[in-house]
Motif scaffolding. Structure first.
Motif, PDB file in Angstrom:
ATOM      1  N   SER A   1      65.116  17.651   9.823  1.00  0.00           N
ATOM      2  CA  SER A   1      64.442  18.661  10.862  1.00  0.00           C
ATOM      3  C   SER A   1      64.203  17.710  12.172  1.00  0.00           C
ATOM      4  O   SER A   1      64.577  16.326  12.270  1.00  0.00           O
ATOM      5  CB  SER A   1      63.141  18.974  10.337  1.00  0.00           C
ATOM      6  OG  SER A   1      63.125  19.692   8.987  1.00  0.00           O
ATOM      7  N   TYR A   2      63.558  18.226  13.109  1.00  0.00           N
ATOM      8  CA  TYR A   2      63.153  17.666  14.376  1.00  0.00           C
ATOM      9  C   TYR A   2      62.180  16.525  14.014  1.00  0.00           C
ATOM     10  O   TYR A   2      61.228  16.566  13.004  1.00  0.00           O
ATOM     11  CB  TYR A   2      62.422  18.609  15.253  1.00  0.00           C
ATOM     12  CG  TYR A   2      63.447  19.547  16.021  1.00  0.00           C
ATOM     13  CD1 TYR A   2      64.712  19.287  16.464  1.00  0.00           C
ATOM     14  CD2 TYR A   2      62.759  21.123  15.981  1.00  0.00           C
ATOM     15  CE1 TYR A   2      65.227  20.339  17.063  1.00  0.00           C
ATOM     16  CE2 TYR A   2      63.738  21.795  16.405  1.00  0.00           C
ATOM     17  CZ  TYR A   2      64.750  21.483  17.048  1.00  0.00           C
ATOM     18  OH  TYR A   2      65.672  22.615  17.512  1.00  0.00           O
TER      19      TYR A   2
ATOM     20  N   ASN B   1      58.489  14.593  19.550  1.00  0.00           N
ATOM     21  CA  ASN B   1      59.337  14.469  20.723  1.00  0.00           C
ATOM     22  C   ASN B   1      59.703  12.701  21.038  1.00  0.00           C
ATOM     23  O   ASN B   1      60.703  12.374  21.501  1.00  0.00           O
ATOM     24  CB  ASN B   1      58.563  14.880  21.872  1.00  0.00           C
ATOM     25  CG  ASN B   1      58.520  16.468  21.990  1.00  0.00           C
ATOM     26  OD1 ASN B   1      57.683  17.139  21.991  1.00  0.00           O
ATOM     27  ND2 ASN B   1      59.489  16.979  21.335  1.00  0.00           N
TER      28      ASN B   1
ATOM     29  N   THR C   1      67.715  12.631  14.127  1.00  0.00           N
ATOM     30  CA  THR C   1      66.851  12.516  12.846  1.00  0.00           C
ATOM     31  C   THR C   1      67.376  11.395  12.239  1.00  0.00           C
ATOM     32  O   THR C   1      66.954  10.348  11.663  1.00  0.00           O
ATOM     33  CB  THR C   1      66.298  13.519  12.291  1.00  0.00           C
ATOM     34  OG1 THR C   1      65.512  14.339  13.099  1.00  0.00           O
ATOM     35  CG2 THR C   1      65.203  13.177  10.877  1.00  0.00           C
TER      36      THR C   1
ATOM     37  N   LEU D   1      64.510  17.388  23.426  1.00  0.00           N
ATOM     38  CA  LEU D   1      63.523  17.715  22.408  1.00  0.00           C
ATOM     39  C   LEU D   1      63.263  16.584  21.646  1.00  0.00           C
ATOM     40  O   LEU D   1      62.234  15.987  21.489  1.00  0.00           O
ATOM     41  CB  LEU D   1      63.886  18.851  21.535  1.00  0.00           C
ATOM     42  CG  LEU D   1      62.646  19.450  20.650  1.00  0.00           C
ATOM     43  CD1 LEU D   1      62.737  20.847  20.754  1.00  0.00           C
ATOM     44  CD2 LEU D   1      62.427  18.706  19.431  1.00  0.00           C
ATOM     45  N   SER D   2      64.232  15.945  20.767  1.00  0.00           N
ATOM     46  CA  SER D   2      63.921  14.474  19.904  1.00  0.00           C
ATOM     47  C   SER D   2      65.347  13.886  19.659  1.00  0.00           C
ATOM     48  O   SER D   2      66.293  14.708  19.959  1.00  0.00           O
ATOM     49  CB  SER D   2      63.184  14.893  18.733  1.00  0.00           C
ATOM     50  OG  SER D   2      63.980  15.667  17.621  1.00  0.00           O
TER      51      SER D   2
END
Length: 409
Positions: A85-86, A89, A293, A289-290
């Motif tokens: 997942s994200y 930020n 991961t 966004l980020s």
């Protein structure tokens, strides 16, 4: 014939005709700020080398090591556990905390909650800094020779690059005199890249103090790209952000690609005052966004468990550095002593046809299958030089130097 001419001559310039040409749609003419930027001088040159099987590449700045197993294992584990997942930020908090702990070795201190942003490679961090702090028409001083991405990044942000020339004769030192001569006292931003790509130059404490004094006196913001900080061979890495009055006017950029051999995982970070990181995060959250991961989990493990492997790689680069410099000098090629990164930037103008380093690099590739980057890929300050990366095995370096010797004779 330019794109506008194509549109004007298609179907008499009608609206329907302007949407298509023989080669396809032509409405997507690049914006002026994109059209004015040439392709990367590194990639353009090595497209030729890719078509040959016998080439020893001393060009692209990519470690020949594999990322440490602890980092790879952490990446695998994160995937097996479904951590896809994200993240926040700004990046995973435990990674930001680990980064904050790591950079204390350079005398840097940053709050992981508010002053650190994890990015998709150090390259994104550089781009974010340009977009966050460069207004249209702002002047950005770039010591040259300079890394190929800085000038395009400034132009994409609407700024005006200002070359500040450094010179082979004084080991590519950046001085207040050079900054003043270039007109950097009137600039808005200064970009520092030390250890330097492409020259391998570093700055000692006195040199950094003098540049910091200049920045304070003339109210310059500083973007400090320190991606090669861990690959410093002579003395300690010096960061401009640790000088009096500089922390509040400096964004420091670093990452995991070079020291940890994690280029493909694309993970970097930026550190600076809260207001600076807030501005960069605003751009980052809309554009990216980020950061990835999986790469963040790998990076956390790299910081916590891979110091010994980083030191092993650093020692091996140092061994190669000394070999390459020694061999170049034996061959009568002048080269300033690189104190960091994994590049040498020898002057070949004295042995090249008409002093043309690009012709020298092209002929070396064609005749002997040794690929190096013409110095002009790094701006006008690189004229007469080539960049050699020693981020390749010692056996290949020995063979490349033997081929170079044959080429010269």
């Amino acid at each position: 014939m330019n794109g506008n001419d194509d549109r004007a001559e298609t179907d008499g310039g009608t609206a329907e005709g302007s949407a298509r040409t023989e080669g396809g749609p032509s409405r997507f003419a690049p914006a002026d700020r994109v059209e004015s930027v040439p392709p990367s001088g590194i990639r353009e040159f090595f497209e030729v080398a890719e078509n040959r099987d016998d080439v020893i590449s001393l060009g692209v700045g990519e470690p020949d090591f594999t990322a440490p197993w602890a980092a790879r294992s952490a990446a695998i584990d994160s995937l097996e556990r479904g951590r896809t997942s994200y993240t926040a930020n700004r990046g995973m908090l435990d990674l930001r905390e680990a980064i904050a702990g790591r950079v204390t070795r350079y005398g840097q201190s940053y709050d992981p909650d508010t002053e650190i942003l994890v990015t998709t490679g150090a390259s994104e961090a550089v781009d974010l800094a340009f977009r966050a702090f460069v207004n249209p028409g702002d002047t950005v001083a770039l010591p040259t020779p300079t890394y190929v991405s800085y000038e395009p990044g400034v132009r994409f942000a609407g700024g005006e690059p200002l070359p500040v020339h450094t010179h082979h004769e004084d080991d590519w030192a950046l001085t207040p005199e050079a900054l003043l001569e270039a007109g950097a006292d009137e600039a808005d931003v200064l970009v520092l890249c030390y250890p330097n790509n492409p020259t391998g130059a570093t700055m000692d404490a006195d040199e950094m103090d003098a540049v910091a004094d200049f920045c304070r006196e003339h109210d310059l913001l500083v973007i400090a790209d320190e991606i090669y900080a861990a690959l410093t061979y002579e003395g300690d890495h010096q960061s401009v952000a640790t000088r009096p009055g500089m922390r509040e006017r400096t964004v420091v950029i670093n990452g995991f690609s070079k020291a940890y051999a994690m280029t493909g995982l694309r993970l970097g970070y930026a550190m600076g005052p809260e207001t600076a990181i807030d501005a960069m995060t605003k751009v980052h959250q809309y554009a990216m966004l980020s950061a990835p991961t999986t790469a963040q989990h790998a990076a956390l493990s790299a910081i916590e468990r891979c110091d010994d492997e980083v030191e092993r790689m650093r020692r091996e680069y140092d061994r190669r550095r000394r070999y390459v410099v020694s061999r170049l000098r034996e061959l009568g090629i002048d080269v300033a002593e690189p104190g960091g990164a994994f590049y040498a930037f020898p002057r070949v103008a004295d042995v090249a046809p008409d002093g043309d380093a690009r012709a020298f690099a092209t002929e070396l590739l064609e005749a002997e299958g040794v690929a190096a980057v013409p110095g002009t890929a790094f701006g006008a300050g690189g004229e007469g030089h080539i960049r050699i990366s020693y981020a390749t095995g010692l056996d290949d370096l020995k063979e490349a130097m033997a081929r170079l010797e044959r080429f010269l004779s």
